[in-house]
Design an enzyme around this catalytic site. Structure first.
Site, short mmCIF file in Angstrom:
data_model
loop_
_atom_site.label_atom_id
_atom_site.label_comp_id
_atom_site.label_asym_id
_atom_site.label_seq_id
_atom_site.Cartn_x
_atom_site.Cartn_y
_atom_site.Cartn_z
N VAL A 40 6.84 -22.47 -28.83
CA VAL A 40 6.11 -22.12 -27.37
C VAL A 40 4.95 -22.80 -27.26
O VAL A 40 4.43 -23.46 -26.59
CB VAL A 40 5.91 -20.73 -27.31
CG1 VAL A 40 5.29 -20.46 -25.97
CG2 VAL A 40 7.22 -20.01 -27.55
N ASP A 45 -4.02 -23.30 -34.89
CA ASP A 45 -3.35 -22.40 -35.97
C ASP A 45 -4.00 -22.09 -37.04
O ASP A 45 -5.00 -22.61 -37.24
CB ASP A 45 -2.00 -23.50 -36.21
CG ASP A 45 -0.79 -22.59 -36.56
OD1 ASP A 45 0.24 -22.63 -35.50
OD2 ASP A 45 -0.71 -21.79 -37.68
N ASN A 100 15.75 -12.13 -20.13
CA ASN A 100 16.40 -12.43 -21.23
C ASN A 100 17.43 -11.26 -21.57
O ASN A 100 18.61 -11.68 -22.14
CB ASN A 100 15.52 -12.47 -22.26
CG ASN A 100 14.94 -13.89 -22.76
OD1 ASN A 100 15.36 -14.65 -22.33
ND2 ASN A 100 14.19 -13.84 -23.79
N LEU A 127 28.31 -19.04 -19.27
CA LEU A 127 29.25 -18.09 -19.30
C LEU A 127 30.41 -18.68 -20.43
O LEU A 127 31.44 -18.63 -20.32
CB LEU A 127 30.01 -18.72 -17.77
CG LEU A 127 29.50 -17.91 -16.80
CD1 LEU A 127 30.49 -18.34 -15.78
CD2 LEU A 127 29.52 -16.31 -17.02
N GLY A 132 31.61 -16.93 -27.21
CA GLY A 132 31.20 -17.62 -28.54
C GLY A 132 31.16 -16.39 -29.55
O GLY A 132 31.80 -15.57 -29.33
N GLY A 160 22.57 -15.17 -30.38
CA GLY A 160 21.68 -15.00 -31.27
C GLY A 160 20.22 -15.91 -30.99
O GLY A 160 19.90 -16.05 -29.87
N CYS A 180 15.03 -15.08 -29.84
CA CYS A 180 14.61 -14.37 -28.44
C CYS A 180 15.38 -13.29 -27.97
O CYS A 180 15.02 -12.08 -28.21
CB CYS A 180 14.16 -15.25 -27.32
SG CYS A 180 13.07 -16.46 -27.48
N LYS A 226 15.77 -10.18 -30.45
CA LYS A 226 14.51 -9.52 -30.44
C LYS A 226 14.08 -8.82 -29.19
O LYS A 226 13.71 -7.44 -29.07
CB LYS A 226 13.47 -10.35 -30.70
CG LYS A 226 12.07 -9.95 -30.76
CD LYS A 226 11.08 -11.08 -31.49
CE LYS A 226 10.76 -12.31 -30.54
NZ LYS A 226 9.61 -11.92 -29.28
N ARG A 263 17.34 -18.64 -37.35
CA ARG A 263 16.99 -17.15 -37.04
C ARG A 263 18.03 -16.36 -36.31
O ARG A 263 18.47 -16.75 -35.22
CB ARG A 263 15.85 -17.19 -36.50
CG ARG A 263 14.47 -17.47 -37.25
CD ARG A 263 13.07 -17.50 -36.81
NE ARG A 263 13.04 -18.46 -35.83
CZ ARG A 263 12.18 -18.73 -34.94
NH1 ARG A 263 11.14 -18.06 -34.86
NH2 ARG A 263 12.19 -19.95 -34.03
C1 UDX Z 1 16.46 -17.95 -24.82
C2 UDX Z 1 16.43 -18.01 -23.27
O1 UDX Z 1 17.42 -18.78 -22.69
C3 UDX Z 1 15.06 -18.59 -22.90
O2 UDX Z 1 14.83 -18.48 -21.35
C4 UDX Z 1 14.16 -17.66 -23.49
O3 UDX Z 1 12.65 -18.37 -23.25
C5 UDX Z 1 14.35 -17.70 -25.18
O4 UDX Z 1 15.47 -17.20 -25.34
P1 UDX Z 1 16.89 -19.76 -26.60
O5 UDX Z 1 16.76 -18.58 -27.70
O6 UDX Z 1 16.61 -20.98 -26.95
O7 UDX Z 1 16.56 -19.41 -25.33
O8 UDX Z 1 18.55 -19.72 -26.52
P2 UDX Z 1 19.70 -19.99 -25.56
O9 UDX Z 1 19.79 -21.31 -25.07
O10 UDX Z 1 19.47 -19.15 -24.40
O11 UDX Z 1 21.21 -19.49 -26.35
C6 UDX Z 1 20.96 -18.13 -26.83
C7 UDX Z 1 22.29 -17.59 -27.46
O12 UDX Z 1 23.47 -17.33 -26.84
C8 UDX Z 1 22.73 -18.62 -28.68
O13 UDX Z 1 23.11 -18.10 -29.68
C9 UDX Z 1 23.79 -19.68 -27.91
O14 UDX Z 1 24.74 -20.09 -28.63
C10 UDX Z 1 24.40 -18.23 -26.84
N1 UDX Z 1 24.97 -18.77 -25.93
C11 UDX Z 1 24.54 -19.44 -24.87
C12 UDX Z 1 26.54 -18.70 -25.64
O15 UDX Z 1 27.15 -18.14 -26.58
N2 UDX Z 1 27.03 -18.98 -24.57
C13 UDX Z 1 26.29 -19.58 -23.49
O16 UDX Z 1 27.12 -19.75 -22.49
C14 UDX Z 1 25.06 -19.84 -23.52
#
Ligand code: UDX
Length: 444
Positions: A14, A33, A213, A255, A258, A262, A265, A268, A337
């Site tokens: 971030v 940092d 989220n 949509l 999977g 995970g 974000c 948590k 993570r």
């Molecule tokens: C997420 C939010 O999207 C973002 O807006 C926020 O700021 C931080 O958390 P991120 O953690 O990078 O972002 O991952 P994201 O792309 O959202 O995917 C989250 C999880 O959902 C992953 O494990 C991904 O594989 C899964 N996922 C996502 C699916 O299983 N199917 C999908 O269609 C989309």
């Protein structure tokens, strides 16, 4: 637009993205940092994060004299002061890990406030960009004990692996504060992006991040549950999600079923909002079910793998050799993570399976999962050698174009369990593989 003088504290996903992107918008940014080695590497242009376009933005910013790196938040303020104009906005982008009982641990935010409290010039604005419990802006203001410094909540919505693009082309920008003037000054930093702007109070702004989220997590748990039902009813989830996604109120994004959701974000933030709800005496059943559905999803994947290998839902996986393709929580990142892939791997290991994994983002070595080691190799064909099943756990596009005939020669039994519905079942069938997807019939 006026270029502003900004300090960004924390150079993780971030912070570094925020710093580099704000510099690219013309602002003068000093990123701080606590980690001296990290700062030294950043000065040499080694960003240490796999993120499209970020290394380029960092080197452009540094070359233009708009971006620099320093050890310590107070030192960042000193650097700007030395240049003649003191800091105007300080962004807090420090980690807020899951603490006791699922509530975010704010020790890092508190440490930065302590460090900069007396050094901040009058009229400066402290911006919280980390995801923090609702009420943190007020708590930050109390810790600051400075009536002349406003606190603003400005949550980030970046996704890993597309962070720069998400920052520069946001769906919206959210800014919340009890000070209208401070909120407008922060909003103005992003003026060039032309994104919709939501100006609100700090608590609502903090809540927006959690609500977004948790909604995304709920959408995915819903899709994973629908996929399970599709399997039982002989319907095809790919067609079902396409069909519902055309409804603009639902949308096609997010949509894909999977092995579970995970990352750093969603797990948590869902836990944190659940704790916040509990503390507010609100039984958030929908959110609890969202989390429980996800936890069950890992076990469901193991059941699928067990059935595919042994032919029985109760068959033994002891010493059965399984190749895992994909370990990161999603494609395009090296981040392990809270990866659902590791969650599934841990359950397989517990069941006695013999695992060898390959992931394009993870170096060959041994990865510790729940106390036991799993071998990671740097070649998918080696991972597949003598395996009784190949399990796709992360949606890396390169898995689609593997030489599946060669893999068929390498394995002991040509079976693929595709927990991301990534592969083309026809290609697999031609290579003599049995293919098992999620929520799909073999008609693929
Ligand atoms: C997420 C939010 O999207 C973002 O807006 C926020 O700021 C931080 O958390 P991120 O953690 O990078 O972002 O991952 P994201 O792309 O959202 O995917 C989250 C999880 O959902 C992953 O494990 C991904 O594989 C899964 N996922 C996502 C699916 O299983 N199917 C999908 O269609 C989309």
């Amino acid at each position: 637009m006026f270029a502003r003088r900004i300090a960004v504290v924390g150079t993780g996903y971030v912070g570094l993205t925020t710093g580099a992107c704000l510099a690219s918008l013309g602002h003068r940014v000093v990123c701080a940092d606590v980690d001296e080695i990290k700062v030294e590497r950043l000065r040499q242009g080694q960003i240490g994060i796999r993120e499209d376009g970020l290394a380029e933005l960092v080197s452009e910013g540094v070359a233009a004299g708009r971006l620099s790196f320093i050890v310590g938040a107070a030192a960042a303020l000193d650097e700007l002061e030395r240049e003649g104009v003191p800091v105007e906005v300080i962004f807090l982008c420090v980690p807020t890990p899951m603490g006791v009982g699922g509530i975010a641990d704010l020790a890092a935010v508190e440490a930065v406030i302590e460090e900069v409290r007396d050094a901040l010039p009058p009229n400066a604005v402290v911006v919280n960009k980390s995801t923090v419990p609702v009420g943190t802006a007020d708590r930050t203001a109390e810790l600051l004990e400075r009536d002349d410094v406003a606190v603003v909540s400005n949550p980030e919505f970046l996704r890993e692996s597309s962070a720069v693009n998400d920052f520069l082309h946001p769906d919206r920008i959210v800014v919340g504060s009890s000070s209208q003037d401070a909120a407008e000054r922060v909003a103005a930093l992003y003026a060039r992006l032309g994104a919709p702007m939501v100006l609100t109070d700090a608590a609502s702004s903090e809540m927006i991040k959690y609500a977004a989220n948790c909604f995304l997590a709920m959408k995915l748990s819903y899709v994973n549950a629908v996929a399970e039902l599709c399997e039982r009813l002989d319907a095809d989830v790919a067609d079902v999600t396409e069909g519902i996604g055309y409804d603009r109120r639902i949308g096609q994004a997010f949509l894909s079923p999977g092995p579970g959701w995970g990352g750093s974000c969603l797990p948590k933030d869902t836990q944190a909002l659940l704790q916040v709800a509990d503390a507010a005496d609100f039984e958030f059943r929908l959110l609890r079910a969202t989390i429980d559905t996800n936890t069950r999803q890992y076990q469901r994947m193991v059941d699928k793998i067990r059935t595919a290998i042994t032919g029985k839902r109760t068959g033994s996986l002891t010493r059965r050799r399984i190749a895992l393709l994909g370990l990161t929580f999603k494609a395009g990142t090296d981040d392990l993570r809270s990866s659902p892939a590791l969650g599934v791997a841990a359950l397989l290991k517990q069941a006695g399976a013999d695992l060898v994994a390959y992931d394009p983002g993870v170096l060959a070595d041994e990865v510790l999962i729940e106390g036991s080691l799993m071998t990671v190799v740097d070649d998918p064909y080696l991972a597949a050698k003598d395996a009784e099943a190949i399990v796709i756990l992360t949606e890396w596009p390169e898995f689609r174009t593997l030489d599946w005939s060669r893999l068929a020669d390498a394995v002991a039994v040509p079976t693929v369990i595709d927990t991301r519905n990534l592969l083309d079942p026809d290609v697999l069938r031609r290579a003599a593989f049995a293919w098992v997807g999620i929520g799909r019939t073999m008609r693929g």
